[in-house]
Design an enzyme around this catalytic site. Structure first.
Site, short mmCIF file in Angstrom:
data_model
loop_
_atom_site.label_atom_id
_atom_site.label_comp_id
_atom_site.label_asym_id
_atom_site.label_seq_id
_atom_site.Cartn_x
_atom_site.Cartn_y
_atom_site.Cartn_z
N GLU A 10 0.86 -1.19 0.08
CA GLU A 10 0.14 -0.09 -0.05
C GLU A 10 0.84 1.23 -0.02
O GLU A 10 1.72 1.56 0.64
CB GLU A 10 -0.86 0.04 1.20
CG GLU A 10 -1.78 -1.19 1.28
CD GLU A 10 -2.89 -1.01 2.49
OE1 GLU A 10 -2.59 -0.38 3.23
OE2 GLU A 10 -3.75 -2.26 2.58
N HIS A 28 -7.99 0.96 1.71
CA HIS A 28 -7.76 0.82 3.16
C HIS A 28 -8.60 1.85 3.86
O HIS A 28 -7.79 2.56 4.62
CB HIS A 28 -6.30 0.69 3.54
CG HIS A 28 -6.18 0.05 4.85
ND1 HIS A 28 -4.86 -0.70 4.82
CD2 HIS A 28 -6.85 -0.30 5.73
CE1 HIS A 28 -4.90 -1.23 6.09
NE2 HIS A 28 -6.07 -0.98 6.62
#
Length: 312
Positions: free
Chosen positions: A262, A281
């Protein structure tokens, strides 16, 4: 150090105002929106913080070594896998987390992803905007009466289980550490999750033991056409195996809010894949959760510092 006041380092660009109000006796230093490991180490070396509130990035041994005054690392959330807990323990640094502060937000995101998968919300929306009317050809999945299997029965998992139960779903769950579960959750061995669940939803922390928990072998043991939801940690899912299972139809659809790397980079293999719903997220990113996590992270850190002061 850059100031007379002891320093709180926040590995992010901000902190909720009520949380900041608790830290009036400290200088608060921000690492920015996407701090690298080197950024965090450099700020530790420059400011020698007594506490770190972890929002983004990782706090490893190098950062701890650069901050000899560091007493506590406090997670702005519940998952502590971005903190080197072994290094912290070796240095006598306490690691604490805001457990449950974002439970409602993440459980709601898991519910939203499950419903979006079962009801084809994203694809039907795209078809409608393109001028199509698929009423005669489309059939969604009815979740009432079907089984949802949860891996992880902490605050988030139990909150999600309660919502699934209210929808008329059978709820089974695996968590070797959970105790005093409510009656609507049936505890089962992990193998029963793969065998019996129509929907599998992940709510456990990432550890060395469960990395790639969902892999080619476990996905093959699931019911054909299973729905997968992951709002926990990306490392729980073997991404290449999931793509293969989606392509073959073994997994009917998946809703993911977290990924192995990420932020997701352009050209990631997940991008453009049918029956795969992605969100960045943000399960725990609501106004309420931001406030709750900030307050809990600040209070947890202050509690540790107070105990150090008393002990001294």
């Amino acid at each position: 150090m850059s100031a007379a006041k002891p320093v709180f380092l926040v590995t992010g660009a901000d902190l909720a105002r009520p949380a900041l109000d608790l830290l009036n006796d400290f200088e608060v230093v921000y690492a920015g929106k996407a701090p690298s490991d080197d950024d965090i180490v450099g700020l530790c070396r420059q400011h020698d913080p007594v506490a770190i509130i972890v929002r983004y990035g990782k706090v490893g041994d190098a950062a701890m070594a650069a901050a000899p005054s560091l007493k506590v690392i406090s997670k702005h959330g519940s998952g502590t896998d971005t903190i080197d807990k072994a290094a912290a323990q070796a240095r006598g640094i306490k690691v604490v987390a805001a457990v449950g502060a974002n439970a409602a937000a993440v459980a709601e995101q898991a519910l939203a992803l499950m419903l979006a998968c079962a009801k084809s919300v994203v694809s039907l929306n795209e078809r409608m905007h393109a001028g199509h009317w698929d009423k005669a050809t489309h059939k969604s999945l009815e979740l009432a009466g079907r089984t949802v299997g949860l891996v992880g029965l902490g605050a988030i998992g139990q909150r999600f289980a309660k919502m699934a139960d209210a929808m008329g779903m059978r709820v089974i769950g695996f968590d070797p550490y959970a105790k005093d579960l409510p009656d609507f959750i049936t505890p089962v061995p992990l193998d029963a999750i793969w065998r019996d669940a129509d929907v599998v939803s992940l709510h456990c922390p990432l550890t060395d033991d469960n990395r790639n928990l969902l892999n080619a072998q476990t996905l093959a043991r699931c019911k054909r056409g299973v729905i997968l939801v992951n709002t926990a940690r990306g490392g729980l899912v073997d991404e290449a195996a999931l793509l293969e299972a989606l392509s073959s139809g073994q997994v009917a659809s998946a809703g993911l809010d977290t990924f192995q790397v990420e932020p997701m980079s352009a050209g990631h293999p997940f991008q453009g894949v049918p029956h795969l719903i992605l969100s960045p997220h943000i399960g725990g990113v609501t106004g309420d959760a931001y406030l709750n996590m900030g307050l809990a992270a600040a209070r947890n850190a202050l509690d540790v510092l107070e105990r150090h002061t008393v002990a001294a």
